[in-house]
Design a protein around this motif. Sequence first.
Motif, PDB file in Angstrom:
ATOM      1  N   MET A   1       1.448  -9.525  -8.632  1.00  8.96           N
ATOM      2  CA  MET A   1       1.880  -7.867  -8.406  1.00  8.96           C
ATOM      3  C   MET A   1       1.239  -7.437  -8.638  1.00  8.96           C
ATOM      4  SD  MET A   1       4.923  -7.279  -6.946  1.00  8.96           S
ATOM      5  CE  MET A   1       5.089  -5.612  -6.558  1.00  8.96           C
ATOM      6  N   LEU A   2       0.564  -7.446  -9.443  1.00  8.73           N
ATOM      7  CA  LEU A   2      -0.695  -6.554 -10.668  1.00  8.73           C
ATOM      8  C   LEU A   2      -1.995  -6.397  -9.411  1.00  8.73           C
ATOM      9  CD1 LEU A   2      -1.675  -4.422 -11.763  1.00  8.73           C
ATOM     10  CD2 LEU A   2      -2.499  -6.224 -13.101  1.00  8.73           C
ATOM     11  N   LEU A   4      -1.578  -7.282  -6.114  1.00  5.61           N
ATOM     12  CA  LEU A   4      -1.319  -6.306  -4.457  1.00  5.61           C
ATOM     13  C   LEU A   4      -1.003  -4.735  -4.727  1.00  5.61           C
ATOM     14  CD1 LEU A   4       0.082  -6.271  -1.865  1.00  5.61           C
ATOM     15  CD2 LEU A   4       2.232  -7.089  -2.688  1.00  5.61           C
ATOM     16  N   LEU A   5      -0.932  -4.658  -6.356  1.00  3.18           N
ATOM     17  CA  LEU A   5      -0.929  -2.932  -6.162  1.00  3.18           C
ATOM     18  C   LEU A   5      -2.133  -2.282  -6.015  1.00  3.18           C
ATOM     19  CD1 LEU A   5       0.623  -0.543  -6.988  1.00  3.18           C
ATOM     20  CD2 LEU A   5       0.157  -1.185  -9.761  1.00  3.18           C
ATOM     21  N   ARG A   6      -3.322  -2.952  -6.664  1.00  2.00           N
ATOM     22  CA  ARG A   6      -4.644  -2.660  -6.911  1.00  2.00           C
ATOM     23  C   ARG A   6      -4.855  -2.830  -5.106  1.00  2.00           C
ATOM     24  NH1 ARG A   6      -7.763  -6.584 -11.351  1.00  2.00           N
ATOM     25  NH2 ARG A   6      -6.450  -5.215 -12.947  1.00  2.00           N
TER      26      ARG A   6
END
Length: 99
Positions: A1-2, A4-6
Amino acid sequence: MLPLLRFAAGLVVGIAGVTLLKSGKAKQGLDQAQTSLRDAAVYGLSAIEKSSASLREKLEPAVEAAVEPSSADAVEPTGPKAADSPGARRGRDKNTPPA
């Protein structure tokens, strides 16, 4: 998930950057920054040039003084002797005269 956030944050920042570049103010600001960086680089290079010139002036008299005596010593007599060669001097004792 991280990751994708970046990616999403990078995408948003990229879109914002492109829209700012398309506007006239951002381009004008970048041109000003480029001009000021160029001026700073020219100023720094001229300062380096001046300091190296002053150092060269300080060192040149010392170099000329060192060169003059060695140029007079550089004249070799004709026909070096075998006893005066560096290899012959190494093996000889200091207290014995040359042959």
